[in-house]
Write an enzyme that holds these catalytic residues in place. Sequence first.
Site, PDB file in Angstrom:
ATOM      1  N   PHE A 107      46.290 -31.549  59.523  1.00 28.93           N
ATOM      2  CA  PHE A 107      45.272 -30.532  59.791  1.00 28.93           C
ATOM      3  C   PHE A 107      45.763 -29.116  59.528  1.00 28.93           C
ATOM      4  CE2 PHE A 107      47.463 -30.081  63.800  1.00 28.93           C
ATOM      5  CZ  PHE A 107      47.132 -28.833  64.306  1.00 28.93           C
ATOM      6  N   LYS A 108      47.081 -28.923  59.549  1.00 31.06           N
ATOM      7  CA  LYS A 108      47.607 -27.574  59.317  1.00 31.06           C
ATOM      8  C   LYS A 108      47.237 -27.049  57.936  1.00 31.06           C
ATOM      9  CE  LYS A 108      49.703 -27.718  63.314  1.00 31.06           C
ATOM     10  NZ  LYS A 108      51.132 -27.685  63.528  1.00 31.06           N
TER      11      LYS A 108
END
Length: 465
Positions: A111-112
């Site tokens: 998700f980063k």
Amino acid sequence: MEFVSTRGNVGKIGFIDAFMMGLGNDGGLLVPHEIPVVSAETLQKWQELDYQELVLAIFSLYTNGEIPEQDLKELVYASYSTFRDPAVTPVRKLKDDLYLLELFHGPTFAFKDIALQFMGQLYTYVAAKQNKKIHILGATSGDTGASAIEGVKGKDGIKICILHPHGKVSKVQELQMTTIQDDNVLNLSVDGNFDDCQRMIKDLFADLDFKAANQLAAINSINFVRIMAQTVYYFYAYFQVAKQTGAKRVSFSVPTGNFGDIFAGYLAKRMGLPVGKLILATNENNILERFVLDGLYKPGDFRMTYSPSMDIQVASNFERYLYYVLGENAEQTRTLMEQFKSAGEITISGEALANVQADLSAYGVQGQECLNTIKQYEAATGYLLDPHSACGVAAADKCSSEGEITVSLATAHPAKFNEAIELCGIEQQFPEQISALFEKPQRQTRVDGSLQSIVRELEAFYNGK
């Protein structure tokens, strides 16, 4: 839109200045002077936007027009051009009242990527426009490092150094960082845990002379742009679920260690998104669960778990949330954070604790429960959760309100954490990009956990020695 510090000693500054400052020069975290509130009519219009269009709509509330509209559009579309799903963050149905927001379709399968691909583009843009060198410094519990490196590797005017705790990230996370051969990338494998790495990062940014002399820029979620970018997918998920179900309100279950991802959800709710519960999912390092339940914020004994990206005791973004819980009282926030630094704990009670418990539910998922959740959902639905996403789903099952739809955040692809998947007796097929990592040479420097060792490596790297 102007930005101020949670500790009250940074005057109102613009978007680019806030982005470049990262950590507030007074040691606090930068927040909007006023959170923009979106009307119901605007939400209705936004529901028809695709992901990139929604990013532009939300970013425009924060950027003050400091980036020309066409330039911002090019940055956004370049940021998400490498994502493997055209929806960027698609929503999948797991069961009638539980949906999964897939946040792992970016280049490093975590998700980063959603925030850091944009931040990489923005740092490159600022470096070119201002004709300056930028030295990015960050710490990672596993995913931030690879995403940040991917965003700026090989870019002119930028060098990036990432600290990670030696032996405390998954093998795939380590390979994603350390197989990058570009000369503008330095990986430091630090003896200690993530909290040690993060503490040293904050110490270096708080040393204003060192920060200025070495042109430091922040990639961790101490930088508000990380939060801003993550806020978008809460809106996007809500719109997709509302279209499918007609739901007027949606809860979110968020695996979190550093409090950044769930703070983005809190910000979205403050902006006017119809959010029910925000469910904070932790693991055995459950300082945040204890805070929600009884108001005590105090690190305990560090534990290595099956969800290593959440193996964090001191959450960077906790101070942002505390600032709002205390009614945006910068003086009180500063006093409590100084108390935390000296005494190692903070306690809130009364109205402040009631505010926290109105905002958040929390559940700490123990190790075997995490593995059981992976096995349960794989058997029942054929869907393979990574251990962090499994914590989110387990917390959703425990804390969701009856009759309300919950969206649980799937923060990483299971291939990044095969150590846990194997313990479940499941054999998975690795994506080609991850399989290829095991054939590449690694490049990293192991250092002891002292600040002096970190400074020595940084100065040599930044000065080209």
